[in-house]
Write a protein that holds these residues in place. Structure first.
Motif, PDB file in Angstrom:
ATOM      1  N   ALA A 163      -3.501   7.188 -39.983  1.00  0.00           N
ATOM      2  CA  ALA A 163      -3.244   6.021 -39.140  1.00  0.00           C
ATOM      3  C   ALA A 163      -2.048   6.314 -38.264  1.00  0.00           C
ATOM      4  O   ALA A 163      -1.020   6.799 -38.746  1.00  0.00           O
ATOM      5  N   GLU A 164      -2.160   6.034 -36.982  1.00  0.00           N
ATOM      6  CA  GLU A 164      -1.022   6.238 -36.084  1.00  0.00           C
ATOM      7  C   GLU A 164      -0.434   4.887 -35.687  1.00  0.00           C
ATOM      8  O   GLU A 164      -1.057   3.849 -35.867  1.00  0.00           O
ATOM      9  N   GLY A 165       0.802   4.914 -35.204  1.00  0.00           N
ATOM     10  CA  GLY A 165       1.450   3.675 -34.784  1.00  0.00           C
ATOM     11  C   GLY A 165       1.930   2.811 -35.938  1.00  0.00           C
ATOM     12  O   GLY A 165       2.000   1.594 -35.813  1.00  0.00           O
ATOM     13  N   ILE A 224     -10.428  13.727 -34.781  1.00  0.00           N
ATOM     14  CA  ILE A 224     -10.793  12.799 -33.707  1.00  0.00           C
ATOM     15  C   ILE A 224      -9.636  11.813 -33.548  1.00  0.00           C
ATOM     16  O   ILE A 224      -9.310  11.065 -34.466  1.00  0.00           O
ATOM     17  N   ASP A 225      -9.008  11.864 -32.375  1.00  0.00           N
ATOM     18  CA  ASP A 225      -7.844  11.034 -32.061  1.00  0.00           C
ATOM     19  C   ASP A 225      -8.304   9.682 -31.501  1.00  0.00           C
ATOM     20  O   ASP A 225      -9.411   9.571 -30.977  1.00  0.00           O
ATOM     21  N   ASP A 226      -7.443   8.690 -31.596  1.00  0.00           N
ATOM     22  CA  ASP A 226      -7.700   7.360 -31.006  1.00  0.00           C
ATOM     23  C   ASP A 226      -9.031   6.791 -31.477  1.00  0.00           C
ATOM     24  O   ASP A 226      -9.735   6.117 -30.705  1.00  0.00           O
ATOM     25  N   PHE A 227      -9.391   7.059 -32.712  1.00  0.00           N
ATOM     26  CA  PHE A 227     -10.717   6.645 -33.173  1.00  0.00           C
ATOM     27  C   PHE A 227     -10.860   5.129 -33.134  1.00  0.00           C
ATOM     28  O   PHE A 227      -9.973   4.401 -33.546  1.00  0.00           O
TER      29      PHE A 227
HETATM   30 CA    CA Z   1      -3.741   8.829 -30.829  1.00  0.00          CA
END
Ligand code: CA
Ligand code: C2E
Ligand code: CA
Ligand code: CA
Length: 278
Positions: free
Chosen positions: A234-236, A177-180
């Motif tokens: 964790a992205e970003g 699940i992206d951008d959670f």
């Molecule tokens: Ca994302």
């Protein structure tokens, strides 16, 4: 009806008015690019935080044109509207999986490959056949493939979404699940989804250091994901401090400019060879 409310409406109609001529032009360019290998993929490394090892990468589509690089944030929605996302998405899937096999050969060990799916792709019948084909053509071990979907794709028509997710999992691929944490909250559904990975949206990571509330949110999300037996990404991640705080909070994997920019395949291979030599 769009859910964003008044602001959302205004933005939506302005966008249509301002850019309708551009959209028509872009659609023609896009068809042309599809027919002539005009798109390319960049790959952003994903790092296991406890060991520092690069264990995977995310494919991010790029479109170089005469006007410069057009961002996926601009052309993916247009590709969705026009239906061009179907051939484009198929190309992305095939290219990403065969590139991942090439990376593994070049560096001597397998890496996970994450591929973004769009709403229209996810809802289209025959998706799992498409994924199956890409797996067979590339010869990749399906457990190395992770498909990224967003909450908004699964909160509408939940039962259908779950059956699509199941059929994908039956192929042996992973689901993320992206951008959670953005938009819709699917906490209640989460445990019913056959999902392996939660990707915490970069907006939470961005303010991790300055705002205590974000630290609490991140800790809660990491706890939630871990509690459900999921891998938490964790992205970003843009700074050493963010990376350290995430690691301390129990986040498994990090992705972001601090760890590595999205780069073309050959650059990723070089980067991995150096990482290995260290
Ligand atoms: Ca994302
Ligand atoms: P996303 O899947 O959430 O991808 C993460 C975006 O954050 C990427 O932007 C990436 O370049 C950027 N990013 C990575 N690290 C950092 C960082 O440390 N700081 C900041 N500020 N940004 C970072 P990009 O490549 O422009 O893609 C934007 C969105 O377009 C993606 O968001 C995804 O929703 C969509 N997209 C990109 N490639 C594809 C694709 O192949 N298929 C589909 N369906 N959508 C795609
Ligand atoms: Ca993504
Ligand atoms: Ca995003």
């Amino acid at each position: 009806v769009k859910r964003e409310g008044r602001g959302g409406y205004r933005f939506f109609s302005e966008e249509l008015n301002i850019s309708s001529a551009r959209r028509v032009r872009m659609e023609a360019w896009m068809r042309n690019a599809l027919a002539n290998e005009g798109f390319m993929l960049h790959y952003q490394p994903k790092q296991e935080l406890s060991t520092g090892r690069i264990t995977g990468m995310e494919a991010l589509v790029r479109w170089p044109t005469e006007e410069g690089m057009i961002a996926p944030g601009e052309f993916i929605p247009l590709a969705e509207d026009t239906g061009l996302i179907n051939p484009l998405g198929r190309w992305i899937l095939n290219r990403a999986l065969s590139d991942a096999v090439q990376v593994a050969r070049a560096v001597g060990y397998p890496l996970q490959i994450a591929v973004n799916l769009s709403m229209r792709q996810f809802q289209r019948p025959g998706l799992s056949e498409l994924v199956q084909q890409a797996i067979e053509r590339s010869g990749i071990d399906p457990s190395l493939v992770e498909l990224e979907i967003t909450e908004s794709m699964v909160v509408e028509r939940v039962d259908e979404a779950i059956s699509t997710m199941r059929s994908l999992r039956e192929l042996g691929v992973q689901l993320a699940i992206d951008d959670f944490g953005t938009g819709y909250s699917s906490m209640a559904y989460l445990r019913n989804f056959p999902v392996n990975t939660l990707k915490i949206d970069q907006t939470f990571v961005r303010d991790l250091v300055s705002e205590d509330s974000n630290a609490s949110i991140i800790e809660a999300v990491i706890g939630l994901g871990r509690g459900l037996g999921m891998q938490v990404v964790a992205e970003g991640v843009e700074t050493a401090l963010q990376r350290r705080l995430l690691e301390q909070a129990g986040c498994h994997v990090g992705q972001g400019y601090y760890i590595g920019y999205p780069v073309p395949l050959n650059e990723l291979i070089e980067l991995l060879k150096h990482a290995k030599a260290k």
